[in-house]
Design a protein around this motif. Structure first.
Motif, mmCIF file in Angstrom:
data_model
loop_
_atom_site.group_PDB
_atom_site.id
_atom_site.type_symbol
_atom_site.label_atom_id
_atom_site.label_comp_id
_atom_site.label_asym_id
_atom_site.label_seq_id
_atom_site.Cartn_x
_atom_site.Cartn_y
_atom_site.Cartn_z
ATOM 1 N N SER A 119 1.004 -1.169 -0.045
ATOM 2 C CA SER A 119 0.136 0.062 -0.067
ATOM 3 C C SER A 119 0.779 1.245 -0.105
ATOM 4 O O SER A 119 0.485 2.118 -0.796
ATOM 5 N N GLN A 120 1.771 1.395 0.639
ATOM 6 C CA GLN A 120 2.729 2.353 0.956
ATOM 7 C C GLN A 120 3.627 2.628 -0.587
ATOM 8 O O GLN A 120 3.685 3.911 -1.108
ATOM 9 N N LEU A 121 3.881 1.594 -1.044
ATOM 10 C CA LEU A 121 4.744 1.730 -2.354
ATOM 11 C C LEU A 121 3.521 2.316 -3.527
ATOM 12 O O LEU A 121 4.010 3.049 -4.208
ATOM 13 N N ILE A 122 2.140 1.842 -3.668
ATOM 14 C CA ILE A 122 1.278 2.229 -4.470
ATOM 15 C C ILE A 122 0.967 3.772 -4.364
ATOM 16 O O ILE A 122 0.908 4.492 -5.326
ATOM 17 N N VAL A 123 0.728 4.041 -2.891
ATOM 18 C CA VAL A 123 0.440 5.528 -2.690
ATOM 19 C C VAL A 123 1.684 6.560 -2.916
ATOM 20 O O VAL A 123 1.593 7.520 -3.652
ATOM 21 N N PHE A 124 2.807 5.964 -2.752
ATOM 22 C CA PHE A 124 4.112 6.927 -3.025
ATOM 23 C C PHE A 124 4.236 7.152 -4.499
ATOM 24 O O PHE A 124 4.629 7.955 -5.057
ATOM 25 N N TYR A 125 4.161 5.797 -5.312
ATOM 26 C CA TYR A 125 4.006 6.001 -6.853
ATOM 27 C C TYR A 125 3.140 6.797 -7.459
ATOM 28 O O TYR A 125 3.372 7.589 -8.364
ATOM 29 N N LEU A 126 1.920 6.780 -6.946
ATOM 30 C CA LEU A 126 0.629 7.417 -7.369
ATOM 31 C C LEU A 126 0.847 9.031 -7.236
ATOM 32 O O LEU A 126 0.899 10.076 -7.810
ATOM 33 N N LEU A 127 1.547 9.283 -5.888
ATOM 34 C CA LEU A 127 1.761 11.015 -5.649
ATOM 35 C C LEU A 127 2.878 11.324 -6.509
ATOM 36 O O LEU A 127 2.835 12.527 -6.875
ATOM 37 N N SER A 128 3.865 10.485 -6.696
ATOM 38 C CA SER A 128 5.070 10.727 -7.588
ATOM 39 C C SER A 128 4.428 11.348 -8.855
ATOM 40 O O SER A 128 4.836 12.278 -9.596
ATOM 41 N N MET A 129 3.565 10.290 -9.409
ATOM 42 C CA MET A 129 3.043 10.753 -10.576
ATOM 43 C C MET A 129 2.443 11.889 -10.671
ATOM 44 O O MET A 129 2.498 12.729 -11.803
ATOM 45 N N ILE A 130 1.590 12.252 -9.727
ATOM 46 C CA ILE A 130 0.705 13.426 -9.791
ATOM 47 C C ILE A 130 1.570 14.476 -9.777
ATOM 48 O O ILE A 130 1.569 15.714 -10.160
ATOM 49 N N CYS A 131 2.685 14.684 -9.016
ATOM 50 C CA CYS A 131 3.605 15.564 -8.779
ATOM 51 C C CYS A 131 4.248 16.000 -10.180
ATOM 52 O O CYS A 131 4.503 17.052 -10.633
ATOM 53 N N ILE A 132 4.705 14.778 -10.854
ATOM 54 C CA ILE A 132 5.391 15.152 -11.955
ATOM 55 C C ILE A 132 4.575 15.654 -13.226
ATOM 56 O O ILE A 132 4.730 16.672 -13.762
ATOM 57 N N ILE A 133 3.233 15.391 -13.239
ATOM 58 C CA ILE A 133 2.027 15.766 -14.286
ATOM 59 C C ILE A 133 1.911 17.138 -13.830
ATOM 60 O O ILE A 133 2.095 18.165 -14.695
#
Length: 346
Positions: free
Chosen positions: A14-28
């Motif tokens: 769960s932490q990995l998935i949340v961190f990955y999605l937040l990273s994508m949102i920040c980049i976009i």
């Protein structure tokens, strides 16, 4: 099983998935706010989620096999464990190391315990010799009117000593119960008469009159003859012991009832009885209760042994009692089909 493993996988990742999605949102968001602004959102987000799904799919396969094996092991099933990741391999090595250390200590303690039981068993067998000699001397001694009562009491105390030694030997034999077991169809009536005859002197001395209430000629039950007689003897011994607390003539009534699938024996005495608050604990080791304070020789071992033997033989044992009225011990066996003849064994 699959649902539980998948649920645990999502918790762990769960932490990995949340961190990955937040990273994508920040980049976009960064490219959206930069100049010239990039307004495309769906395309990079869909690519990122697609790559995440591929990674999780590969990861869940590696996760599933190992954790499914662990779940099956926890439920007592034998499964071969194949670690997939370096972390799992490290845990397997640690587990093997701990298991090896504990196995070594267990085997060492087992050998030491076996030696202690061996020496204790031999020591108790040596104790039986002087007890038997005392019994022989008492029986051969010429008794006068003055010494008859003394020798009778001495014989009773010697019998108690022998009973305590036999209890100790029984506890030792319980360690290898399965090695000394022969379950077959046994005549309960014969066993009961044998046990009562073995306690005849005590009954006479304590003014106790045992009787058997049964209309049939034989009552066959499925049990081990020797262990079953130890159980019956201990219950009868308790009935005599606690009946002796009351003066005058007393009765011990043994009632046998046969059903289609099971046979019950109830042994009822007219002794002191057991208080309700002690009934739930009478099968605990070394518990003597209120009657133990009145009877100094109580050890709290007898009924504990009875319960252990009954459980090992697949029998049930229950106790009902009323203070000052008496106690009833009820034992239930599977009904036997009679003695095994020579023709049946051929």
């Amino acid at each position: 099983m699959l649902k539980n493993v998948f649920k645990n996988f999502l918790k762990d990742r769960s932490q990995l998935i949340v961190f990955y999605l937040l990273s994508m949102i920040c980049i976009i968001t960064f490219f959206h706010l930069s100049k010239p602004a990039n307004t495309e959102v769906f395309y990079p987000l869909s690519i990122g989620i697609f790559l995440l799904i591929i990674y999780l799919s590969v990861d869940v396969i590696r996760y599933y096999h190992t954790n499914r094996a662990i779940q099956l092991m926890l439920h007592g099933e034998f499964v071969e464990f194949h670690p997939q990741t370096e972390e799992q391999k490290a845990f397997q090595q640690l587990l093997h190391k701990i298991t090896g250390e504990h196995t070594g200590k267990y085997n060492e303690m087992r050998v030491q315990n076996k030696e202690r039981l061996y020496f204790l068993s031999h020591w108790m067998h040596y104790l039986k010799t002087p007890v038997s000699v005392i019994e022989l001397m008492i029986s051969k001694e010429e008794k006068t009117a003055e010494t008859a009562v003394f020798f009778e009491k001495l014989q009773q105390e010697n019998k108690r000593l022998l009973t305590s030694i036999e209890q100790g030997l029984t506890m030792i034999r319980m360690e290898s119960f399965e090695n000394d077991l022969e379950v077959k169809s046994v005549d309960l009536l014969v066993s009961l008469r044998k046990v009562i005859n073995g306690r005849k002197r005590e009954c006479i001395y304590q003014s106790i009159f045992p009787s058997i209430e049964f209309e049939g000629m034989a009552a066959y039950v499925v049990t081990d003859s020797k262990w079953n007689e130890i159980l019956l003897d201990q219950i009868l011994s308790n009935a005599i012991k606690y009946s002796s607390l009351k003066s005058g003539n007393k009765k011990i009534i043994c009632r046998i009832k046969e059903k289609e699938n099971y046979t019950t024996l109830s042994i009822t005495d007219e002794g002191a009885g057991i208080p309700p608050y002690d009934l739930e604990r009478v099968f605990q080791p070394f518990f003597t209760g209120e009657n133990g304070r009145k009877f100094a020789n109580s050890t709290g071992i007898g009924l504990y042994l009875c319960k252990k033997i009954a459980d090992r033989l697949g029998q049930t044992i229950t106790i009902e009692s009323k203070v000052s009225e008496g106690t009833t011990v009820i034992i239930r066996w599977m009904t036997g089909k009679g003695p095994i003849t020579k023709n049946e064994t051929d």
